[in-house]
Enzyme design. Sequence first.
Site, short mmCIF file in Angstrom:
data_model
loop_
_atom_site.label_atom_id
_atom_site.label_comp_id
_atom_site.label_asym_id
_atom_site.label_seq_id
_atom_site.Cartn_x
_atom_site.Cartn_y
_atom_site.Cartn_z
N SER A 122 0.87 -1.18 0.00
CA SER A 122 0.00 0.00 0.00
C SER A 122 0.90 1.22 0.00
CB SER A 122 -0.86 0.02 1.27
OG SER A 122 -1.53 1.25 1.38
N TYR B 122 -2.12 -0.76 10.03
CA TYR B 122 -2.17 -1.02 8.59
C TYR B 122 -0.84 -0.65 7.93
CZ TYR B 122 -3.93 -0.87 3.79
OH TYR B 122 -4.11 -1.08 2.44
N ALA C 153 2.15 -0.26 9.26
CA ALA C 153 3.26 -1.12 9.70
C ALA C 153 3.15 -2.50 9.05
CB ALA C 153 3.24 -1.24 11.22
N LYS D 109 1.80 -3.23 6.17
CA LYS D 109 2.13 -3.17 4.73
C LYS D 109 3.63 -2.90 4.52
CE LYS D 109 -1.93 -4.03 2.95
NZ LYS D 109 -2.16 -5.22 2.13
P1 NAI Z 1 -11.70 -5.33 0.12
O1 NAI Z 1 -11.92 -5.20 1.59
O2 NAI Z 1 -12.72 -4.78 -0.81
O3 NAI Z 1 -11.49 -6.88 -0.25
C1 NAI Z 1 -10.64 -7.71 0.53
C2 NAI Z 1 -11.00 -9.17 0.29
O4 NAI Z 1 -10.12 -9.95 1.11
C3 NAI Z 1 -12.44 -9.51 0.73
O5 NAI Z 1 -13.08 -10.29 -0.26
C4 NAI Z 1 -12.25 -10.28 2.03
O6 NAI Z 1 -13.27 -11.25 2.27
C5 NAI Z 1 -10.88 -10.95 1.78
N1 NAI Z 1 -10.24 -11.34 3.04
C6 NAI Z 1 -10.08 -10.59 4.15
N2 NAI Z 1 -9.50 -11.30 5.12
C7 NAI Z 1 -9.27 -12.53 4.61
C8 NAI Z 1 -8.71 -13.72 5.14
N3 NAI Z 1 -8.28 -13.80 6.40
N4 NAI Z 1 -8.62 -14.80 4.33
C9 NAI Z 1 -9.07 -14.76 3.07
N5 NAI Z 1 -9.63 -13.66 2.51
C10 NAI Z 1 -9.73 -12.56 3.28
O7 NAI Z 1 -10.25 -4.70 -0.13
P2 NAI Z 1 -9.63 -3.97 -1.44
O8 NAI Z 1 -9.85 -2.50 -1.28
O9 NAI Z 1 -10.08 -4.64 -2.65
O10 NAI Z 1 -8.08 -4.20 -1.20
C11 NAI Z 1 -7.39 -5.32 -1.70
C12 NAI Z 1 -5.91 -5.21 -1.29
O11 NAI Z 1 -5.36 -4.01 -1.79
C13 NAI Z 1 -5.71 -5.19 0.23
O12 NAI Z 1 -4.54 -5.92 0.57
C14 NAI Z 1 -5.51 -3.73 0.53
O13 NAI Z 1 -4.77 -3.51 1.70
C15 NAI Z 1 -4.77 -3.27 -0.72
N6 NAI Z 1 -4.92 -1.84 -0.96
C16 NAI Z 1 -6.13 -1.29 -1.33
C17 NAI Z 1 -6.23 0.08 -1.56
C18 NAI Z 1 -7.48 0.72 -2.02
O14 NAI Z 1 -7.44 1.93 -2.31
N7 NAI Z 1 -8.60 0.02 -2.12
C19 NAI Z 1 -5.06 0.96 -1.35
C20 NAI Z 1 -3.88 0.29 -0.92
C21 NAI Z 1 -3.82 -1.06 -0.75
#
Ligand code: NAI
Length: 256
Positions: free
Chosen positions: A139, A152, A154, A156
């Site tokens: 991130s 978060y 730390a 990442k």
């Molecule tokens: P989101 O919250 O929409 O989707 C995350 C998915 O991961 C969900 O389907 C959830 O069920 C699954 N998940 C969560 N814990 C889990 C576990 N223990 N085992 C299996 N699956 C699990 O998140 P988003 O926004 O799509 O983010 C995806 C990645 O991108 C994350 O790692 C996030 O930190 C990173 N990211 C997102 C940003 C953004 O602007 N949306 C910015 C920077 C990083």
Amino acid sequence: MQIDLSGRVVLVTGAGRGIGRTIAQTFHREGAHVVALDLDAGALAELREESLADLALTCDITDPAQVREAIARVDETFGRLDVLINNAGINAEGPLESFDPGLWDRVFAVNVRGVLNTCQAVIPLMKRQGAGRIINAASFAAVIPSVDAAAYGASKAAVVQMTRVLASELGPWGITVNAYAPGMIPTAMNGFSALDDAAASTKLDQLSIRRWGLPEDVANLCLFLASDLSDYITGALLHVSGGKFATQDPGAAARV
Ligand code: NAI
């Protein structure tokens, strides 16, 4: 040279919604065999109904036994795994002074231990093949964290360091390991789509390309990193953020 991923086996964690879902969809469109992992069985059922995943497995990545079982299924089904995309991640906010230690552990369990679990499970397959790609969602918070989001940021930052170390440890086996830092992509994880115009404008002022990121922007980077075009890139943190804070005040360019 075209990006050709037909026949490659690609595992995406957190594929049930958000960016992970779009990554799964994009690799499916490019002809890869997609393995979708998520906690959310209902979301995986939708992926199956839309035929976006060749294998959709309910799996909590914080549990090494569940992860090992999932990877064993992949090995039985396809006999290989070419690409692991560690997309799953969670956020939790609050001032450090009163931050719930249990929540701190949960963020690290998913964002850090989850990545360790999946990497440890897939590395033997990739070493056996003498090839592989590991792509980790970091991130922008790994570079510049936000107030109230120390856990978060730390976690990442830990992903970035794991990426660098793994890249060196796995280089001799032809396995590359990279991380990406998305900027601001409205998803269920953040409240960006609910911001009023003034708050949205302040956020967009952080960017050189003045628009919200799209899940497709991240998926396209993953396609490149999964392909032969990125053979000589490893241990890198690639920004896919519209030039977030590329300068101290990117919004100044729009105000002249
Ligand atoms: P989101 O919250 O929409 O989707 C995350 C998915 O991961 C969900 O389907 C959830 O069920 C699954 N998940 C969560 N814990 C889990 C576990 N223990 N085992 C299996 N699956 C699990 O998140 P988003 O926004 O799509 O983010 C995806 C990645 O991108 C994350 O790692 C996030 O930190 C990173 N990211 C997102 C940003 C953004 O602007 N949306 C910015 C920077 C990083």
